[in-house]
Scaffold this motif. Structure first.
Motif, PDB file in Angstrom:
ATOM      1  N   ASP A 144       0.828  -1.213   0.000  1.00 39.75           N
ATOM      2  CA  ASP A 144       0.000   0.000   0.000  1.00 39.75           C
ATOM      3  C   ASP A 144       0.862   1.262   0.000  1.00 39.75           C
ATOM      4  OD1 ASP A 144      -2.283  -1.502  -0.001  1.00 39.75           O
ATOM      5  OD2 ASP A 144      -2.698  -1.280   2.143  1.00 39.75           O
ATOM      6  N   CYS A 145       1.989   1.197   0.682  1.00 38.52           N
ATOM      7  CA  CYS A 145       2.877   2.361   0.762  1.00 38.52           C
ATOM      8  C   CYS A 145       3.507   2.669  -0.594  1.00 38.52           C
ATOM      9  CB  CYS A 145       3.964   2.118   1.801  1.00 38.52           C
ATOM     10  SG  CYS A 145       3.331   1.855   3.467  1.00 38.52           S
ATOM     11  N   TYR A 146       3.883   1.624  -1.308  1.00 41.52           N
ATOM     12  CA  TYR A 146       4.436   1.838  -2.649  1.00 41.52           C
ATOM     13  C   TYR A 146       3.379   2.439  -3.577  1.00 41.52           C
ATOM     14  CZ  TYR A 146       8.585  -0.894  -1.404  1.00 41.52           C
ATOM     15  OH  TYR A 146       9.745  -1.338  -0.819  1.00 41.52           O
ATOM     16  N   GLN A 147       2.145   1.991  -3.426  1.00 41.11           N
ATOM     17  CA  GLN A 147       1.065   2.538  -4.252  1.00 41.11           C
ATOM     18  C   GLN A 147       0.830   4.015  -3.943  1.00 41.11           C
ATOM     19  OE1 GLN A 147      -2.337   0.002  -3.695  1.00 41.11           O
ATOM     20  NE2 GLN A 147      -1.368  -1.773  -4.666  1.00 41.11           N
ATOM     21  N   ILE A 148       0.913   4.359  -2.663  1.00 43.60           N
ATOM     22  CA  ILE A 148       0.749   5.761  -2.267  1.00 43.60           C
ATOM     23  C   ILE A 148       1.876   6.613  -2.855  1.00 43.60           C
ATOM     24  CG2 ILE A 148       0.872   7.350  -0.299  1.00 43.60           C
ATOM     25  CD1 ILE A 148      -0.626   5.178   1.331  1.00 43.60           C
ATOM     26  N   ALA A 149       3.110   6.122  -2.719  1.00 42.20           N
ATOM     27  CA  ALA A 149       4.253   6.857  -3.268  1.00 42.20           C
ATOM     28  C   ALA A 149       4.117   7.022  -4.777  1.00 42.20           C
ATOM     29  CB  ALA A 149       5.550   6.128  -2.928  1.00 42.20           C
ATOM     30  N   GLU A 150       3.596   5.995  -5.425  1.00 44.10           N
ATOM     31  CA  GLU A 150       3.407   6.067  -6.876  1.00 44.10           C
ATOM     32  C   GLU A 150       2.342   7.093  -7.243  1.00 44.10           C
ATOM     33  OE1 GLU A 150       2.330   3.062 -10.580  1.00 44.10           O
ATOM     34  OE2 GLU A 150       3.168   2.255  -8.726  1.00 44.10           O
ATOM     35  N   ARG A 151       1.288   7.173  -6.428  1.00 39.94           N
ATOM     36  CA  ARG A 151       0.258   8.186  -6.706  1.00 39.94           C
ATOM     37  C   ARG A 151       0.831   9.596  -6.575  1.00 39.94           C
ATOM     38  NH1 ARG A 151      -3.410   4.464  -4.142  1.00 39.94           N
ATOM     39  NH2 ARG A 151      -3.311   5.499  -2.114  1.00 39.94           N
ATOM     40  N   ASP A 161      -3.507   9.973   1.991  1.00 35.40           N
ATOM     41  CA  ASP A 161      -2.334   9.150   1.672  1.00 35.40           C
ATOM     42  C   ASP A 161      -1.161   9.403   2.618  1.00 35.40           C
ATOM     43  OD1 ASP A 161      -3.398   7.652  -0.340  1.00 35.40           O
ATOM     44  OD2 ASP A 161      -2.584   8.847  -1.987  1.00 35.40           O
ATOM     45  N   LEU A 162      -0.872  10.656   2.895  1.00 32.63           N
ATOM     46  CA  LEU A 162       0.280  10.973   3.742  1.00 32.63           C
ATOM     47  C   LEU A 162       0.071  10.464   5.167  1.00 32.63           C
ATOM     48  CD1 LEU A 162       3.043  12.245   3.695  1.00 32.63           C
ATOM     49  CD2 LEU A 162       2.000  14.462   4.213  1.00 32.63           C
ATOM     50  N   THR A 163      -1.150  10.555   5.655  1.00 30.85           N
ATOM     51  CA  THR A 163      -1.465  10.047   6.998  1.00 30.85           C
ATOM     52  C   THR A 163      -1.244   8.540   7.074  1.00 30.85           C
ATOM     53  OG1 THR A 163      -3.116  11.788   7.312  1.00 30.85           O
ATOM     54  CG2 THR A 163      -3.269   9.863   8.757  1.00 30.85           C
ATOM     55  N   THR A 164      -1.652   7.842   6.033  1.00 31.46           N
ATOM     56  CA  THR A 164      -1.459   6.387   5.983  1.00 31.46           C
ATOM     57  C   THR A 164       0.024   6.033   6.025  1.00 31.46           C
ATOM     58  OG1 THR A 164      -3.482   6.128   4.669  1.00 31.46           O
ATOM     59  CG2 THR A 164      -1.926   4.292   4.660  1.00 31.46           C
ATOM     60  N   LEU A 165       0.823   6.761   5.270  1.00 29.30           N
ATOM     61  CA  LEU A 165       2.267   6.516   5.269  1.00 29.30           C
ATOM     62  C   LEU A 165       2.863   6.731   6.655  1.00 29.30           C
ATOM     63  CD1 LEU A 165       3.859   8.037   2.024  1.00 29.30           C
ATOM     64  CD2 LEU A 165       3.645   5.638   2.650  1.00 29.30           C
ATOM     65  N   ILE A 174      12.033   1.571   5.813  1.00 33.19           N
ATOM     66  CA  ILE A 174      12.002   2.018   4.417  1.00 33.19           C
ATOM     67  C   ILE A 174      10.940   3.096   4.226  1.00 33.19           C
ATOM     68  CG2 ILE A 174      11.422   1.296   2.056  1.00 33.19           C
ATOM     69  CD1 ILE A 174      12.932  -1.274   2.557  1.00 33.19           C
ATOM     70  N   VAL A 175       9.791   2.918   4.859  1.00 26.61           N
ATOM     71  CA  VAL A 175       8.756   3.954   4.798  1.00 26.61           C
ATOM     72  C   VAL A 175       9.258   5.219   5.484  1.00 26.61           C
ATOM     73  CG1 VAL A 175       6.422   4.603   5.506  1.00 26.61           C
ATOM     74  CG2 VAL A 175       6.882   2.279   4.701  1.00 26.61           C
ATOM     75  N   LYS A 176       9.889   5.057   6.626  1.00 22.91           N
ATOM     76  CA  LYS A 176      10.350   6.193   7.432  1.00 22.91           C
ATOM     77  C   LYS A 176      11.444   7.002   6.741  1.00 22.91           C
ATOM     78  CE  LYS A 176      12.316   7.181  12.038  1.00 22.91           C
ATOM     79  NZ  LYS A 176      11.230   8.034  12.541  1.00 22.91           N
TER      80      LYS A 176
END
Length: 329
Positions: A144-151, A161-165, A174-176
């Motif tokens: 899900d994080c990769y999908q958010i970054a891609e969006r 999206d940013l809140t989810t990350l 890696i997310v951090k």
């Protein structure tokens, strides 16, 4: 050499690229120190004591040394080679995972305590396989994080999206340290407009627009995520203009003369490319030519691939008028 020419033509998708990145970063990241420059503070000397990330399902507490950038290149290169050898259509993450222990196990120092546990008993290859199982599991959980970054990368982010990350970063280095800083760098008003412009131009086959945006980005060195956008323009230009041709070496002087008569600046680089058995790229602002000379006998085959913007279309038109060269489908 001819084999590597075809191996290098195998494309890589985003999932594979992200997985290779995840392997390198999981072997590298630490919340407390930069492992690449820290000589004394290591997991084996108490670095991880009391750390929130010091769990069985994390990688950082099991690695004493980091992986170099070269490992990422080797993972991609050998994964492409195995894909070609097995006659597969594309690389997938399971294939990368199969290759990875052979590439990694002798290049990294693991913590002695973890390496010597059952069932590894000091075997770095077996331990590497176990580590990669964890990395793959974490990679899948991070989808899900990769999908958010891609969006965000495509200029199409959602309000939450940013809140989810930020929720993921509590337990994922890696997310951090990679995904959130990246998202923050492009979370502005200008970036989405350019990303969307590229997307629309690609959809509509507007080669001149893609070339123009790319050239503007080449000049604007401060634009966020500039390298990705330039590469995206190049990829789209490649998709819409790429053409492969083949001819016999005996005709190399003729093709050189026919091309140079229309595009004089290619004179010297074409001569050098045809001189000997080699694979050589020729780049201009609006054109990429890759030439693979398999030999210098008259019957030796020469592969030539063309891509780029309007100049690539111009060169393609020149070549397709020649009787002694064939297009490869």
């Amino acid at each position: 050499m001819e084999i590597w020419y075809y191996v290098n033509k195998i494309s890589i998708n985003k999932e594979v690229n992200n997985f290779i990145h995840a392997i390198i970063r999981d072997f590298t990241l630490c919340v407390r120190v930069d492992k690449g420059s820290s000589e004394n503070l290591k997991p084996g000397t108490g670095l991880c004591s009391g750390c929130h990330f010091n769990t069985n399902q994390n990688i950082c507490n099991k690695i004493e040394s980091i992986l170099s950038v070269r490992v990422a290149k080797d993972l991609l290169r050998y994964s492409k080679a195995l894909t070609w050898l097995l006659n597969l259509e594309k690389i997938d993450i399971n294939l990368v995972k199969t290759i990875a222990p052979y590439v990694i196990s002798h290049r990294v120092k693991f913590t002695t305590r973890e390496l010597e546990k059952s069932p590894y008993w000091g075997n770095p290859y077996a331990f590497s396989k176990s580590i990669l199982d964890i990395i793959q599991k974490r990679f899948i959980n991070r989808a899900d994080c990769y999908q958010i970054a891609e969006r965000f990368r495509d200029g199409e982010s959602k309000s939450d999206d940013l809140t989810t990350l930020k929720n993921y970063q509590k337990n994922d280095l890696i997310v951090k340290y990679d995904l959130i800083p990246f998202v923050n760098s492009i979370n502005n008003k200008k970036y989405p407009k350019i990303a969307q412009k590229i997307k629309e131009a690609a959809k509509n086959g507007e080669i001149e627009v893609l070339a123009s945006v790319r050239n503007d980005l080449l000049e604007n060195i401060d634009f966020p995520n500039r390298a990705y956008l330039i590469n995206l323009c190049n990829q789209e230009l490649y998709k819409q203009t790429v053409s492969d041709y083949i001819f016999k070496y005996v005709n190399n002087k003729e093709i050189w003369a026919d091309i140079v008569s229309e595009i004089p600046k290619l004179d010297k680089p074409l001569k050098e490319a045809f001189m000997r058995r080699q694979t050589k790229q020729i780049r201009t602002e609006d054109l990429l030519i890759e030439i693979n000379v398999t030999g210098t006998n008259d019957d030796s085959l020469v592969n030539i691939q063309i891509s780029g913007g309007s100049e690539a279309l111009r060169l393609r038109k020149i070549i397709e008028q020649l009787d002694y060269i064939q297009r490869e489908e």
